[in-house]
Design an enzyme around this catalytic site. Structure first.
Site, PDB file in Angstrom:
ATOM      1  N   ASN A  41     -31.188 -23.976   8.408  1.00 50.19           N
ATOM      2  CA  ASN A  41     -32.076 -25.063   8.032  1.00 50.19           C
ATOM      3  C   ASN A  41     -33.300 -25.028   8.935  1.00 50.19           C
ATOM      4  O   ASN A  41     -33.292 -25.575  10.043  1.00 50.19           O
ATOM      5  CB  ASN A  41     -31.347 -26.402   8.136  1.00 50.19           C
ATOM      6  CG  ASN A  41     -30.282 -26.556   7.078  1.00 50.19           C
ATOM      7  OD1 ASN A  41     -30.575 -26.798   5.912  1.00 50.19           O
ATOM      8  ND2 ASN A  41     -29.016 -26.375   7.479  1.00 50.19           N
ATOM      9  N   GLU A  42     -34.334 -24.364   8.458  1.00 53.36           N
ATOM     10  CA  GLU A  42     -35.544 -24.166   9.235  1.00 53.36           C
ATOM     11  C   GLU A  42     -36.368 -25.457   9.294  1.00 53.36           C
ATOM     12  O   GLU A  42     -36.104 -26.412   8.561  1.00 53.36           O
ATOM     13  CB  GLU A  42     -36.384 -23.046   8.599  1.00 53.36           C
ATOM     14  CG  GLU A  42     -35.694 -21.699   8.552  1.00 53.36           C
ATOM     15  CD  GLU A  42     -35.598 -21.013   9.915  1.00 53.36           C
ATOM     16  OE1 GLU A  42     -35.804 -21.687  10.947  1.00 53.36           O
ATOM     17  OE2 GLU A  42     -35.315 -19.805   9.946  1.00 53.36           O
ATOM     18  N   PRO A  43     -37.372 -25.504  10.201  1.00 51.40           N
ATOM     19  CA  PRO A  43     -38.268 -26.665  10.237  1.00 51.40           C
ATOM     20  C   PRO A  43     -38.789 -27.001   8.845  1.00 51.40           C
ATOM     21  O   PRO A  43     -39.201 -26.124   8.079  1.00 51.40           O
ATOM     22  CB  PRO A  43     -39.386 -26.201  11.165  1.00 51.40           C
ATOM     23  CG  PRO A  43     -38.711 -25.259  12.101  1.00 51.40           C
ATOM     24  CD  PRO A  43     -37.704 -24.526  11.259  1.00 51.40           C
ATOM     25  N   THR A 103     -37.294 -17.087  13.532  1.00 49.27           N
ATOM     26  CA  THR A 103     -35.896 -16.753  13.265  1.00 49.27           C
ATOM     27  C   THR A 103     -35.744 -15.274  12.953  1.00 49.27           C
ATOM     28  O   THR A 103     -34.813 -14.611  13.441  1.00 49.27           O
ATOM     29  CB  THR A 103     -35.367 -17.602  12.098  1.00 49.27           C
ATOM     30  OG1 THR A 103     -35.475 -18.984  12.434  1.00 49.27           O
ATOM     31  CG2 THR A 103     -33.920 -17.267  11.792  1.00 49.27           C
TER      32      THR A 103
END
Length: 638
Positions: A157-159, A176
């Site tokens: 769950n990236e920014p 990432t």
């Protein structure tokens, strides 16, 4: 468990090291499995991949083998998987979980759930919905294990991922992908997308345990624990969960307010402890950008240090104490100055000269991290040995291996060697293998050997430049490393025994070792553990020479010691900094663009010089003498 204060918005447990922390978490998981088994129920676990949980899985495997922990009642759901990704690929999380856990315990294959990286694109949405249905049908996740990425991601769950996001396909953040580059032998091979459980999916677990190790995670841990919930740091949404446990080692917790500046968290401080006083005063001086000797009573009072002032003041007396402590860390004689009063020097004057053993995890860490000190030790007449703990072969580009194999073949041809010309055959074998090599494929034994020899030759060349004889360069090739892959084996008995044998052979008066935990591959951490375990065993055996041996820890290309931690600061002159750069340049396979640069894309010599100059600048700003550069060390009291 940290004492709860207004600073923390999540419960935090800090352990001395990741081994202790992992064992505690594994025991917690084992207790839950046994409890559910006694109740005749399944135990539903949410599992994570990456470097953080590996020791937890190793401990669970040990509990299964040695204490009879059964996984027959365990149902597991993994957080994520790269997309696309075949399950048998070296980098797949399916393979990861089987290598670290599933192949070594009695879990039922039908109870294992890992996102499928081979699902056709048009079926991904339906597949993700079904994955969540399977979790609900299993009764929901009871304990979810998490790590945290440098972007603050949990799972993938990236920014930008919201608190209500569900299992889905996501595009990976550049940071990432950079962090994953070492696993894929280059960022260009890292998939751009992944399947991941959403933040909302994770928050539905009954309990969440998040793991973070090393100083490289300290900054994002602080944001997660003390910052406001925001989708720019998805891990902050864990603050909304009623049962979260954040488990850290000392290094990962270093930036938390009550660890770094406990006086600002309203916690009582032990002002009888000189290390605490030094931390407070250097923090105050740097925060105000003032030399230590110019700090005033008012500045102590106005910045949360009134208790220190009341107990040990006035300010000038405290300033003098800390200034002298920092001054006494500085020495131009890292091996000790002969025939000198060493009362206030960080190293002993005698014996002189000393036998010095520098451990280098990779074949270039010695010159990158402490090249100036190495040069100084040699110049001052000490018997310097360098032990290269691993071959470093995976960090060599394929074209370098071809170039060296081609050189040998051309050499044979030039001198018209008789017979079959085996070197030419070697070239064709190597060239054919590398031409057909798939991204991320393990090198053949032949290619691994060539790459190892390339790095060995570079290390010898750097040693010669520094004045270290060839006979004093020791290539240990510790077995844990020699997998041909980024993922290594756990530290084994043979690794520790080889380290003990070398120590007993050299019987050093000084040992230097890489003490940093931020190496993205984890090799530094394992190499340090090998040294520490070897030294502790020798100590337990009352080994005579060890009674007169001191151990100094340096840090690598990733991070430097904090100013309040430094116990020996070795000034580096402009000329020595130039010589150090030349020694680093001898490692040509790592020049221009290292294969595994980590998060910092600069070359190693650039990082090293910037770090050395920054440390010198901090000393200067605190009112100490101005130097071109400084290399810093902390003594390990074993």
């Amino acid at each position: 468990m940290l004492t709860p204060t207004q600073s923390e918005k999540l419960p935090v447990s800090v352990y001395t090291d990741s081994e202790q922390a992992s064992a505690a978490v594994a025991r917690q998981i084992a207790d839950l499995i046994r409890q559910r088994a006694a109740e005749g129920r399944n135990c539903v676990l949410g599992l994570a991949t990456g470097s953080s949980p590996t020791r937890v899985y190793e401990e669970l495997v040990r509990l299964h083998r040695e204490e009879g922990l059964s996984f027959r009642n365990v149902v597991s759901f993994n957080l994520d998987e790269y997309y696309p990704m075949a399950p048998d690929s070296l980098q797949s999380y399916v393979r990861f979980m089987h290598e670290y856990l599933f192949d070594h315990v009695d879990i039922r294959p039908e109870n294992v759930h890992i996102p499928d990286g081979t699902v056709p694109q048009e079926q991904v949405a339906d597949y993700c919905r079904r994955y969540e249905e399977q979790i609900r049908e299993a009764g929901g996740i009871e304990l979810q294990l998490l790590g945290i990425g440098r972007t603050g991601h949990i799972g993938f769950n990236e920014p930008g991922s919201g608190a209500s996001s569900r299992t889905r396909i996501i595009t990976l953040d550049h940071i990432t992908r950079t962090d994953a580059a070492s696993d894929f032998y280059g960022e260009e091979n890292v998939p751009r997308r992944a399947l991941t459980m959403g933040v909302g999916s994770i928050l539905e677990a009954k309990k969440i345990v998040l793991l973070a190790w090393g100083e490289g995670k300290a900054a994002v841990v602080k944001r997660m624990v003390e910052g406001e919930p925001t989708d720019t740091v998805p891990a902050t949404y864990l603050q909304r969960h009623p049962a979260v446990q954040v488990v850290l080692d000392d290094a990962a917790g270093a930036e938390l307010t009550q660890r770094k500046t406990p006086w600002l968290a309203g916690l009582p401080s032990n002002w009888q402890d000189e290390a605490t006083v030094r931390k407070a005063v250097t923090w105050l001086a740097r925060n105000l950008q003032k030399p230590i000797l110019k700090l005033t009573d008012n500045e102590y009072n106005e910045n949360g240090l009134s208790d220190l002032l009341a107990e040990s003041g006035p300010a000038y007396s405290i300033n003098i104490r800390v200034f002298n402590q920092l001054q006494h860390t500085i020495t131009g004689w890292p091996g000790g100055k002969p025939n000198a009063d060493d009362t206030y020097r960080p190293e002993r004057a005698e014996p002189f000269p000393k036998r010095v053993l520098i451990f280098s995890p990779h074949p270039d860490d010695d010159v990158i991290s402490m090249g100036g000190t190495l040069l100084r030790l040699v110049d001052q007449g000490h018997e310097v040995h360098v032990a290269y703990q691993t071959s470093g072969n995976i960090a060599v580009f394929d074209d370098e291996a071809i170039r060296f194999a081609e050189f040998v073949a051309d050499y044979d041809e030039a001198f018209r060697l008789s017979g079959e010309q085996p070197a030419e055959n070697l070239y064709h074998r190597v060239a054919d293998f590398l031409k057909n090599k798939a991204p991320g494929q393990v090198d053949s034994d032949e290619v691994q050997q060539i790459k190892g020899l390339i790095r060995r030759g570079e290390a010898k060349s750097a040693c010669r430049l520094a004045g270290v004889p060839d006979a004093n360069a020791h290539f240990m090739d510790l077995p844990f490393y020699e997998t041909g892959r980024v993922r290594k084996k756990p530290l084994g008995e043979e690794d520790i025994q080889l380290t003990m044998d070398l120590l007993n052979r050299i019987q050093p008066h000084q040992i230097y070792a890489a003490g940093d935990l931020s190496d993205p591959h984890g090799t530094h951490r394992v190499c340090l553990s090998a040294i520490m375990q070897a030294v502790q065993r020798l100590k337990a055996a009352n080994t005579a020479w060890l009674q007169n041996c001191w151990v100094w820890l340096y840090r690598g290309a990733w991070q430097e010691w904090d100013i309040d931690q430094i116990e020996m600061a070795v000034p580096i002159s402009p000329e020595e900094l130039t010589r150090k750069r030349r020694a680093i340049f001898k490692h040509q396979s790592q020049k221009d663009r290292p294969l595994f640069p980590g998060a910092d894309q600069r070359e190693f010599w650039q990082r090293a010089e910037e770090r050395n100059r920054t440390t010198a600048k901090i000393y200067d700003q605190l009112g100490l003498p101005e130097y071109e550069g400084i290399e810093a060390f902390v003594r390990w009291q074993y």
